[in-house]
Design a protein around this motif. Structure first.
Motif, mmCIF file in Angstrom:
data_model
loop_
_atom_site.group_PDB
_atom_site.id
_atom_site.type_symbol
_atom_site.label_atom_id
_atom_site.label_comp_id
_atom_site.label_asym_id
_atom_site.label_seq_id
_atom_site.Cartn_x
_atom_site.Cartn_y
_atom_site.Cartn_z
ATOM 1 N N SER A 2 0.829 -1.204 0.000
ATOM 2 C CA SER A 2 0.000 0.000 0.000
ATOM 3 C C SER A 2 0.864 1.256 0.000
ATOM 4 O O SER A 2 2.012 1.239 0.445
ATOM 5 C CB SER A 2 -0.934 0.000 1.206
ATOM 6 N N CYS A 3 0.295 2.328 -0.475
ATOM 7 C CA CYS A 3 0.980 3.619 -0.560
ATOM 8 C C CYS A 3 1.336 4.098 0.853
ATOM 9 O O CYS A 3 0.482 4.102 1.739
ATOM 10 C CB CYS A 3 0.038 4.616 -1.248
ATOM 11 N N PRO A 4 2.570 4.516 1.080
ATOM 12 C CA PRO A 4 2.956 4.980 2.412
ATOM 13 C C PRO A 4 2.315 6.318 2.804
ATOM 14 O O PRO A 4 2.318 6.684 3.972
ATOM 15 C CB PRO A 4 4.476 5.101 2.330
ATOM 16 N N ASN A 7 -2.257 4.962 1.955
ATOM 17 C CA ASN A 7 -2.613 3.553 2.165
ATOM 18 C C ASN A 7 -3.472 2.941 1.070
ATOM 19 O O ASN A 7 -4.028 1.867 1.266
ATOM 20 C CB ASN A 7 -3.282 3.347 3.524
ATOM 21 N N THR A 10 -0.886 0.413 -4.529
ATOM 22 C CA THR A 10 0.136 1.100 -5.316
ATOM 23 C C THR A 10 -0.111 0.923 -6.809
ATOM 24 O O THR A 10 -0.733 -0.037 -7.242
ATOM 25 C CB THR A 10 1.544 0.585 -4.985
ATOM 26 N N ASP A 26 5.548 13.075 -0.873
ATOM 27 C CA ASP A 26 6.684 12.468 -0.191
ATOM 28 C C ASP A 26 7.970 13.232 -0.491
ATOM 29 O O ASP A 26 8.761 13.506 0.413
ATOM 30 C CB ASP A 26 6.814 11.009 -0.620
#
Length: 60
Positions: A2-4, A7, A10, A26
């Protein structure tokens, strides 16, 4: 995975993120210093700086 940032699942194009937006968020955190790796060396640098300043104040 999952995307940091949000969530979501990806996207292989932006891995490990889900979108360009999350990847840019990010990057912005890194560039502004929001992410930092703690280091004890900072304290050592400050102590060294203070010692050098004190040494310069002493008459030779």
């Amino acid at each position: 995975m999952s995307c940091p940032i949000c969530n979501k699942d990806t996207d292989p194009k932006y891995r490990p993120f889900c979108s360009k937006r999350c990847a840019d968020l990010d990057l912005a955190k890194w560039l502004t210093g929001s992410y930092a790796i703690p280091s004890a060396q900072e304290d050592d640098d400050e102590a060294l700086s203070e010692a050098l300043e004190e040494e310069q104040r002493k008459p030779h």
